[in-house]
Design a protein around this motif. Sequence first.
Motif: not given
Lengths: 204, 204
Positions: A154-155, A158-159, A161-162
């Motif tokens: 998930a981390e 997130q990277l 996705w950012s």
Amino acid sequence: MNGRSESTRTRSRDVEGALVDAAEAVLVREGAAALTVRAVATEAGVAPMGVYNRFGSKDGLLDALLVRGFRRFEATLRSNPEVLPLPRLRACGQQYRTFALANPRFYELMFQYAGSLDAHSQELDAAGGAAFGVLVENVVAAQAAGGIRPGDPAELAQLIWSAVHGAMSLELAGRTLTPDPEASYENLLELIVEGLQTRPAEHG
Amino acid sequence: MNGRSESTRTRSRDVEGALVDAAEAVLVREGAAALTVRAVATEAGVAPMGVYNRFGSKDGLLDALLVRGFRRFEATLRSNPEVLPLPRLRACGQQYRTFALANPRFYELMFQYAGSLDAHSQELDAAGGAAFGVLVENVVAAQAAGGIRPGDPAELAQLIWSAVHGAMSLELAGRTLTPDPEASYENLLELIVEGLQTRPAEHG
């Protein structure tokens, strides 16, 4: 009784669907700022009270529209032509851009305006989570295949996705400073994949 | 004559500065959507015509406010505590976040609303270019020191900007899905620096 109540439910869903259709039409034609109960009611040919009766408030209507947006987004991300994990992860990034370019007003509503809703429905949380989940699944598969480094999926998602969200926000706003946004986007995906292939320990 | 005309120009700049101060006060207190000529005139204690006389239109006033925002942003990016190129590039990324968190409404205006201006002044283009230029300078220095791969510095700076802009857009909108946005932002900077240390040929 049963038949009647089923047909009532069906009609109720039809009406809600028609109102969300009307909201989407207003969104696509005029943008998120134009999404008022009055504009949507006019588009659907009903009185504003008809919208309030179904959705409780403007936020309730937006919530239903956002659910539709995130489900469409998830479907786009899932229609992935690649089978091998690392190409699949990269194709997921390309489909992210495809969705944003094909649905710019939806994209804006989903990622800029959604934060301003006072409350989210569980349905909206689930739809947003399912779209993000496609990216997480692709990260997990690429990790399992040894294509990218280990770590909380998930981390890492997130990277990614950012990065892709930033690129598409700038591109949709016409703010990209390089001459070819598509080429810059491909370079960004390349950079991310390369960064994810490096194990942090190598630089530690 | 000269003295008089200079003092007239000084007064004129003072008035413009006071109107931009008023616009900033409205922005910080109420957000970009509240930035109307009427609201800014009321804040400054002048008639709306006083704003039109100085700036021609609402867009002219926004342009002047954006110039101030980009100059402040450039100053933040330049106040870099690191001397060595690679730590300096990374610190530039950290200062990007510092600016966004300290000036969330300005950030939103600069990177979401600015694209909707019908026209930009040359001054605004220059101020935006100068802020981006700080990032480009840091990329060039890191390349010269061998810390990151060769390639068009503006292209690499665009990739970095996309990534950090995406992270901050999501964080400011409360949309980050990981529990600690600061830690995720540090992971993103790490990912970018690692990606930029890899030469594309290695994976070719």
